[in-house]
Design a protein around this motif. Structure first.
Motif, PDB file in Angstrom:
ATOM      1  N   VAL A  40      25.866 -14.434  15.910  1.00  0.00           N
ATOM      2  CA  VAL A  40      24.720 -15.342  15.928  1.00  0.00           C
ATOM      3  C   VAL A  40      24.838 -16.313  17.099  1.00  0.00           C
ATOM      4  O   VAL A  40      25.899 -16.881  17.340  1.00  0.00           O
ATOM      5  CB  VAL A  40      24.609 -16.103  14.587  1.00  0.00           C
ATOM      6  N   THR A  46      19.378 -16.879  10.758  1.00  0.00           N
ATOM      7  CA  THR A  46      20.450 -16.450   9.871  1.00  0.00           C
ATOM      8  C   THR A  46      20.103 -16.801   8.431  1.00  0.00           C
ATOM      9  O   THR A  46      19.314 -17.708   8.186  1.00  0.00           O
ATOM     10  CB  THR A  46      21.794 -17.093  10.294  1.00  0.00           C
ATOM     11  N   LYS A  56      22.724 -12.263  10.179  1.00  0.00           N
ATOM     12  CA  LYS A  56      21.660 -12.506  11.150  1.00  0.00           C
ATOM     13  C   LYS A  56      20.424 -11.733  10.687  1.00  0.00           C
ATOM     14  O   LYS A  56      20.538 -10.622  10.180  1.00  0.00           O
ATOM     15  CB  LYS A  56      22.121 -11.996  12.526  1.00  0.00           C
TER      16      LYS A  56
END
Length: 107
Positions: A40, A46, A56
């Motif tokens: 991420v 997320t 994610k």
């Protein structure tokens, strides 16, 4: 009830060895641990549960989920200021010099 809520990563920092981030949940920004999702990056979305990013997701899924939670009135319930309330309660409690409570409480 505890839900996993989608949010957008606005900032990533390292605290010691822990990867942390500021995540925006449709206007509510919280501090989140990002250690479990090293892929991420800032700008990504997320899924977050109890302060930990779990995976994610794409922006469209995140926006649809946030809209559904808002419509059901669950977003405010889940993202309320429980964390702030917990810190305030802890701050106002008498402090002990030993964590297990076996010592005398300081005033």
């Amino acid at each position: 009830m505890c839900l996993a809520i989608p949010g957008k990563v606005e900032e990533i920092i390292t605290e010691g060895d822990i990867r942390m981030g500021r995540v925006n949940f449709g206007g509510v920004v919280k501090r989140v641990c990002l250690d479990y999702v090293p892929e991420v990056e800032v700008g990504d979305y997320t899924i977050v549960h109890v302060g930990f990013a779990l995976s994610k997701i794409d922006e469209q899924s995140a926006q649809e989920t946030l809209a559904a939670f808002r419509e059901m009135g669950m977003l405010e319930e889940e993202l309320g200021n429980e964390e702030e309330e917990a810190f305030a309660k802890a701050e106002n409690r008498p402090q002990s010099s030993c964590p297990d409570g076996s010592c005398e409480v300081k005033s």
